[in-house]
Design a protein around this motif. Structure first.
Motif, PDB file in Angstrom:
ATOM      1  N   SER A 127       0.869  -1.171   0.000  1.00  0.00           N
ATOM      2  CA  SER A 127       0.000   0.000   0.000  1.00  0.00           C
ATOM      3  C   SER A 127       0.916   1.234   0.000  1.00  0.00           C
ATOM      4  CB  SER A 127      -0.919  -0.070   1.218  1.00  0.00           C
ATOM      5  OG  SER A 127      -1.740   1.058   1.306  1.00  0.00           O
ATOM      6  N   SER A 145       2.448   3.084   2.236  1.00  0.00           N
ATOM      7  CA  SER A 145       3.694   3.098   3.023  1.00  0.00           C
ATOM      8  C   SER A 145       4.725   2.150   2.441  1.00  0.00           C
ATOM      9  CB  SER A 145       3.422   2.696   4.479  1.00  0.00           C
ATOM     10  OG  SER A 145       2.544   3.584   5.060  1.00  0.00           O
ATOM     11  N   ASP A 180       2.654  -8.270  -1.301  1.00  0.00           N
ATOM     12  CA  ASP A 180       1.325  -7.992  -0.749  1.00  0.00           C
ATOM     13  C   ASP A 180       0.441  -9.224  -0.863  1.00  0.00           C
ATOM     14  OD1 ASP A 180      -0.063  -5.097   0.045  1.00  0.00           O
ATOM     15  OD2 ASP A 180      -1.496  -6.688  -0.415  1.00  0.00           O
ATOM     16  N   ARG A 181      -0.433  -9.350   0.128  1.00  0.00           N
ATOM     17  CA  ARG A 181      -1.356 -10.480   0.180  1.00  0.00           C
ATOM     18  C   ARG A 181      -2.402 -10.396  -0.927  1.00  0.00           C
ATOM     19  NH1 ARG A 181      -3.723 -11.077   6.024  1.00  0.00           N
ATOM     20  NH2 ARG A 181      -4.568  -9.066   5.448  1.00  0.00           N
ATOM     21  N   ARG A 193      -9.220  -2.990  -3.692  1.00  0.00           N
ATOM     22  CA  ARG A 193      -8.784  -4.311  -3.246  1.00  0.00           C
ATOM     23  C   ARG A 193      -9.063  -4.463  -1.764  1.00  0.00           C
ATOM     24  NH1 ARG A 193      -3.465  -4.122  -1.351  1.00  0.00           N
ATOM     25  NH2 ARG A 193      -2.494  -2.073  -1.505  1.00  0.00           N
ATOM     26  N   GLN A 235     -10.138   1.317   3.159  1.00  0.00           N
ATOM     27  CA  GLN A 235     -10.321   2.768   3.334  1.00  0.00           C
ATOM     28  C   GLN A 235     -10.258   3.515   2.003  1.00  0.00           C
ATOM     29  OE1 GLN A 235      -7.543   1.080   4.168  1.00  0.00           O
ATOM     30  NE2 GLN A 235      -5.728   2.377   4.341  1.00  0.00           N
ATOM     31  N   HIS A 292      -9.735  10.619   0.457  1.00  0.00           N
ATOM     32  CA  HIS A 292      -8.310  10.654   0.777  1.00  0.00           C
ATOM     33  C   HIS A 292      -7.711  11.904   0.153  1.00  0.00           C
ATOM     34  CE1 HIS A 292      -8.100   6.597   2.368  1.00  0.00           C
ATOM     35  NE2 HIS A 292      -6.797   6.744   2.562  1.00  0.00           N
ATOM     36  N   THR A 293      -7.017  12.686   0.956  1.00  0.00           N
ATOM     37  CA  THR A 293      -6.288  13.827   0.396  1.00  0.00           C
ATOM     38  C   THR A 293      -4.827  13.697   0.773  1.00  0.00           C
ATOM     39  OG1 THR A 293      -6.084  16.239   0.386  1.00  0.00           O
ATOM     40  CG2 THR A 293      -6.739  15.258   2.451  1.00  0.00           C
ATOM     41  N   ARG A 304      -8.372   7.328  -4.120  1.00  0.00           N
ATOM     42  CA  ARG A 304      -7.192   6.661  -3.576  1.00  0.00           C
ATOM     43  C   ARG A 304      -6.605   5.614  -4.538  1.00  0.00           C
ATOM     44  NH1 ARG A 304      -4.434   4.908   1.361  1.00  0.00           N
ATOM     45  NH2 ARG A 304      -3.167   3.289   0.429  1.00  0.00           N
ATOM     46  N   ASP A 322       1.035 -13.972   0.976  1.00  0.00           N
ATOM     47  CA  ASP A 322       0.772 -13.682   2.386  1.00  0.00           C
ATOM     48  C   ASP A 322       2.092 -13.784   3.153  1.00  0.00           C
ATOM     49  OD1 ASP A 322      -0.496 -13.254   4.735  1.00  0.00           O
ATOM     50  OD2 ASP A 322      -1.755 -15.051   4.669  1.00  0.00           O
ATOM     51  N   VAL A 323       2.478 -12.710   3.816  1.00  0.00           N
ATOM     52  CA  VAL A 323       3.682 -12.765   4.661  1.00  0.00           C
ATOM     53  C   VAL A 323       3.246 -13.336   6.002  1.00  0.00           C
ATOM     54  CG1 VAL A 323       5.478 -11.411   5.807  1.00  0.00           C
ATOM     55  CG2 VAL A 323       4.738 -10.801   3.490  1.00  0.00           C
ATOM     56  N   ASP A 378       1.471   3.108   8.851  1.00  0.00           N
ATOM     57  CA  ASP A 378       0.394   2.898   9.821  1.00  0.00           C
ATOM     58  C   ASP A 378       0.764   1.848  10.865  1.00  0.00           C
ATOM     59  OD1 ASP A 378      -1.054   4.698   8.310  1.00  0.00           O
ATOM     60  OD2 ASP A 378      -2.867   3.480   8.240  1.00  0.00           O
ATOM     61  N   GLY A 382      -1.997  10.359   7.203  1.00  0.00           N
ATOM     62  CA  GLY A 382      -1.262   9.089   7.154  1.00  0.00           C
ATOM     63  C   GLY A 382      -0.267   8.997   6.010  1.00  0.00           C
ATOM     64  N   MET A 383      -0.702   9.362   4.809  1.00  0.00           N
ATOM     65  CA  MET A 383       0.183   9.196   3.647  1.00  0.00           C
ATOM     66  C   MET A 383       1.292  10.252   3.647  1.00  0.00           C
ATOM     67  SD  MET A 383      -2.568   8.160   0.698  1.00  0.00           S
ATOM     68  CE  MET A 383      -3.531   9.654   0.799  1.00  0.00           C
TER      69      MET A 383
HETATM   70  C1  LIG Z   1     -11.230   5.987   6.411  1.00  0.00           C
HETATM   71  C2  LIG Z   1      -9.799   6.445   6.227  1.00  0.00           C
HETATM   72  C3  LIG Z   1      -9.538   7.631   5.557  1.00  0.00           C
HETATM   73  C4  LIG Z   1      -8.220   8.071   5.407  1.00  0.00           C
HETATM   74  N1  LIG Z   1      -7.971   9.272   4.806  1.00  0.00           N
HETATM   75  C5  LIG Z   1      -6.694   9.690   4.639  1.00  0.00           C
HETATM   76  C6  LIG Z   1      -6.403  10.924   3.991  1.00  0.00           C
HETATM   77  O1  LIG Z   1      -7.280  11.685   3.601  1.00  0.00           O
HETATM   78  N2  LIG Z   1      -5.087  11.265   3.835  1.00  0.00           N
HETATM   79  C7  LIG Z   1      -4.076  10.464   4.291  1.00  0.00           C
HETATM   80  O2  LIG Z   1      -2.902  10.818   4.122  1.00  0.00           O
HETATM   81  N3  LIG Z   1      -4.322   9.297   4.908  1.00  0.00           N
HETATM   82  C8  LIG Z   1      -5.594   8.891   5.095  1.00  0.00           C
HETATM   83  N4  LIG Z   1      -5.832   7.691   5.711  1.00  0.00           N
HETATM   84  C9  LIG Z   1      -4.691   6.869   6.139  1.00  0.00           C
HETATM   85  C10 LIG Z   1      -4.104   6.118   4.942  1.00  0.00           C
HETATM   86  O3  LIG Z   1      -5.088   5.302   4.341  1.00  0.00           O
HETATM   87  C11 LIG Z   1      -2.895   5.281   5.393  1.00  0.00           C
HETATM   88  O4  LIG Z   1      -2.067   6.077   6.199  1.00  0.00           O
HETATM   89  C12 LIG Z   1      -2.105   4.802   4.180  1.00  0.00           C
HETATM   90  O5  LIG Z   1      -2.825   3.844   3.448  1.00  0.00           O
HETATM   91  C13 LIG Z   1      -0.783   4.168   4.561  1.00  0.00           C
HETATM   92  O6  LIG Z   1      -1.036   3.027   5.294  1.00  0.00           O
HETATM   93  P1  LIG Z   1      -0.102   1.730   5.195  1.00  0.00           P
HETATM   94  O7  LIG Z   1       0.420   1.578   3.824  1.00  0.00           O
HETATM   95  O8  LIG Z   1       0.860   1.808   6.312  1.00  0.00           O
HETATM   96  O9  LIG Z   1      -1.145   0.566   5.531  1.00  0.00           O
HETATM   97  P2  LIG Z   1      -2.409   0.087   4.701  1.00  0.00           P
HETATM   98  O10 LIG Z   1      -2.857   1.126   3.762  1.00  0.00           O
HETATM   99  O11 LIG Z   1      -3.377  -0.423   5.706  1.00  0.00           O
HETATM  100  O12 LIG Z   1      -1.868  -1.122   3.831  1.00  0.00           O
HETATM  101  C14 LIG Z   1      -1.410  -2.324   4.380  1.00  0.00           C
HETATM  102  C15 LIG Z   1      -1.019  -3.237   3.223  1.00  0.00           C
HETATM  103  O13 LIG Z   1      -0.462  -4.440   3.766  1.00  0.00           O
HETATM  104  C16 LIG Z   1      -1.027  -5.553   3.090  1.00  0.00           C
HETATM  105  N5  LIG Z   1      -0.972  -6.697   4.018  1.00  0.00           N
HETATM  106  C17 LIG Z   1      -1.605  -6.832   5.197  1.00  0.00           C
HETATM  107  N6  LIG Z   1      -1.295  -8.009   5.758  1.00  0.00           N
HETATM  108  C18 LIG Z   1      -0.439  -8.628   4.913  1.00  0.00           C
HETATM  109  C19 LIG Z   1       0.245  -9.876   4.937  1.00  0.00           C
HETATM  110  N7  LIG Z   1       0.114 -10.735   5.961  1.00  0.00           N
HETATM  111  N8  LIG Z   1       1.044 -10.185   3.906  1.00  0.00           N
HETATM  112  C20 LIG Z   1       1.202  -9.325   2.857  1.00  0.00           C
HETATM  113  N9  LIG Z   1       0.582  -8.138   2.788  1.00  0.00           N
HETATM  114  C21 LIG Z   1      -0.223  -7.790   3.805  1.00  0.00           C
HETATM  115  C22 LIG Z   1      -2.445  -5.109   2.729  1.00  0.00           C
HETATM  116  O14 LIG Z   1      -2.990  -5.868   1.664  1.00  0.00           O
HETATM  117  C23 LIG Z   1      -2.202  -3.650   2.350  1.00  0.00           C
HETATM  118  O15 LIG Z   1      -1.840  -3.527   0.996  1.00  0.00           O
HETATM  119  C24 LIG Z   1      -7.148   7.274   5.912  1.00  0.00           C
HETATM  120  C25 LIG Z   1      -7.423   6.085   6.592  1.00  0.00           C
HETATM  121  C26 LIG Z   1      -8.730   5.684   6.773  1.00  0.00           C
HETATM  122  C27 LIG Z   1      -8.995   4.417   7.553  1.00  0.00           C
END
Ligand SMILES: Cc1cc2nc3c(=O)[nH]c(=O)nc-3n(C[C@H](O)[C@H](O)[C@H](O)COP(=O)(O)OP(=O)(O)OC[C@H]3O[C@@H](n4cnc5c(N)ncnc54)[C@H](O)[C@@H]3O)c2cc1C
Length: 444
Positions: free
Chosen positions: A22, A24, A43-44, A54, A59, A64-65, A122, A146-147, A319, A331-332
């Motif tokens: 995702s 991050s 990624d899973r 997906r 979310q 998302h901005t 998004r 899947d990790v 996250d 978050g992003m």
């Molecule tokens: C409702 C909502 C609205 C939001 N709005 C905003 C916004 O406006 N602006 C902003 O900057 N941020 C926003 N955010 C936050 C933003 O979505 C996250 O900060 C951003 O997606 C980064 O998160 P991440 O990549 O750390 O985790 P995630 O986006 O949660 O991604 C985790 C990834 O890990 C993968 N994964 C999980 N488990 C496994 C496994 N066992 N093996 C392999 N892969 C796995 C998943 O498939 C996924 O692709 C919002 C969040 C929510 C909940």
């Protein structure tokens, strides 16, 4: 600079594995390509070829901005990205000439701040960044994997165990990054390896997002309308231009005051916070999707920077480190800032990398977490300890928001701080403080 492999012919190839593709994970990978010969992002989910929803990122169906600072940082990391997104139908809304912000019940005065967000759905944003990361030589993105756990040798993480199509395998790595989101596995991994696990800070907000895409019946004058909660009404909404003439409507309710999904109830919920012209535009718009819900129980921060022992070969990112209350949209942007920090840390080598990275990430997360805690705890509906400093700061910010309704200097300072362009302390620099004090007396 030549690719890492060409810089030194005397050493073996180095491989980093990023768990989670995702935002991050992709941004971490972008940072790692500078120093690792190979970067594998796992990624899973089966990942869409270009743009699509997906399961692992539910979310993505909600507003998302990319904040003002995030837009700058992403364009540095991926030159031309913002232009590409705008060409694909995305928008940049200048705060506050094209974006209407209502904070604590006060509509900030319309003025040109010269700072813009990025507004796309998004999946479009993630698809564009995934394509750019995948194009880097040495990067491989493995979907449907899947990790399931770390590989550990002599107290060091040396890879991950994966399962693909029901078949187990191992990816050896010099560095493993957990970017698997707020349910990230690193805490459980640490426990299984006999390492201490990080303390967790938490702010319960009991929040629900309810979103749908619509097509307005007539052109709407702004590109973005954001209305935040107020004491006594812990609800708000976003109405945001997206690609293809579509607009995202996101209703938000905190502290158990949640939006319903039936048509009449949804509009009635919006009416509680929406200015009449915005409510009317949403009511007249053509719905393009059903109303989708997303629950967000609490903001979570894991204090990895406080651990005295942590295994070499592992990092935690995005996250998985800190999951912010999404109404602040950070978050992003924070993940992009962490990616910059990771690049800086890697320039100083791998020795003690986790400790140096967690300390740098904490420096990014700290002020943002404090800013949000202040915003959340300004609502009496949110349960939490309010030390004297929080109460005093919240009184000041409430006054600043009131003055920001008519003073462009104060409104700009507020917008730059919440857009993470300037530190929160900038809202108290002398030129702003004096206007807040004097302006607040005039209006009170
Ligand atoms: C409702 C909502 C609205 C939001 N709005 C905003 C916004 O406006 N602006 C902003 O900057 N941020 C926003 N955010 C936050 C933003 O979505 C996250 O900060 C951003 O997606 C980064 O998160 P991440 O990549 O750390 O985790 P995630 O986006 O949660 O991604 C985790 C990834 O890990 C993968 N994964 C999980 N488990 C496994 C496994 N066992 N093996 C392999 N892969 C796995 C998943 O498939 C996924 O692709 C919002 C969040 C929510 C909940």
């Amino acid at each position: 600079m030549p690719p890492a492999a060409e810089r030194c012919h005397c050493r073996r190839m180095r491989h980093a594995v990023v768990s989670g593709a995702s935002m991050s994970g992709l941004l971490a990978a972008r940072a790692l390509v500078e120093d690792y010969d190979r970067v594998t992002v796992v990624d899973r989910d089966p990942l869409p070829a270009d743009v699509g929803h997906r399961r692992g990122v539910p979310q993505a169906r909600h507003f998302h901005t990319i904040l003002l600072r995030g837009a700058q940082v992403l364009d540095e990391m991926f030159p031309g990205l913002v232009d590409e997104l705008v060409a694909a139908g995305g928008h940049q809304a200048d705060f506050l000439s094209e974006a209407r912000l209502v904070v604590a019940g006060h509509e900030l005065v319309r003025t040109v701040t010269g700072a813009s967000d990025i507004q796309t759905t998004r999946p479009v944003l993630e698809g564009a960044i995934r394509a750019r990361v995948a194009n880097h030589p040495g990067v491989e993105i493995l979907s449907g994997c899947d990790v399931v756990g770390p590989v550990v040798e002599g107290g060091r993480v040396t890879g991950v165990r994966i399962v693909r199509d029901g078949v187990g395998d191992v990816l050896d790595a010099d560095l493993v990054v957990d970017a698997m989101g707020r349910s990230g596995r690193a805490r459980a991994w640490l426990a299984s390896m006999g390492f201490p696990t990080p303390a967790e800070d938490r702010i319960d907000v009991d929040m629900v997002y309810a979103s749908r895409l619509v097509r307005p019946a007539a052109p709407f004058p702004d590109k973005l309308v954001l209305v935040g909660p107020v004491p006594g009404r812990p609800t708000g909404f976003a109405f945001a231009a997206q690609e293809g003439g579509r607009w995202m409507v996101t209703a938000v309710g905190m502290a158990g005051d949640h939006p319903p999904t039936d048509e009449a109830g949804y509009l009635a919920f919006l009416k509680r916070s929406a200015p009449p012209d915005v409510h009317d535009a949403i009511a007249a718009a053509e719905p393009l999707t059903e109303i989708r819900l997303h629950r967000f129980p609490a903001s979570l921060r894991r204090r990895y920077e406080r651990l005295r022992r942590f295994p070499p070969g592992l990092l935690v990112f995005g996250d998985a480190l800190c999951s912010f209350n999404p109404i602040y949209g950070q978050g992003m942007t924070v993940a992009a800032l962490e990616a910059q920090a990771l690049r800086r840390c890697l320039r100083d080598g791998e020795r003690d990398l986790a400790r140096r990275f967690f300390r740098a990430a904490a420096g990014i997360v700290d002020p943002v977490w404090q800013l949000n805690a202040g915003g959340d705890l300004a609502l009496p509906e949110i349960i939490g300890h309010r030390p004297l400093t929080t109460r005093l700061l919240n009184r000041y910010v409430a006054r600043l928001q009131r003055v920001g309704a008519h003073d462009p200097v104060v409104a700009t300072a507020f917008v730059r701080a919440i857009g993470l362009l300037d530190p929160p302390s900038s809202m108290m620099r002398p030129g702003v403080l004096a206007r807040v004090v004097v302006g607040g007396m005039r209006r009170s």
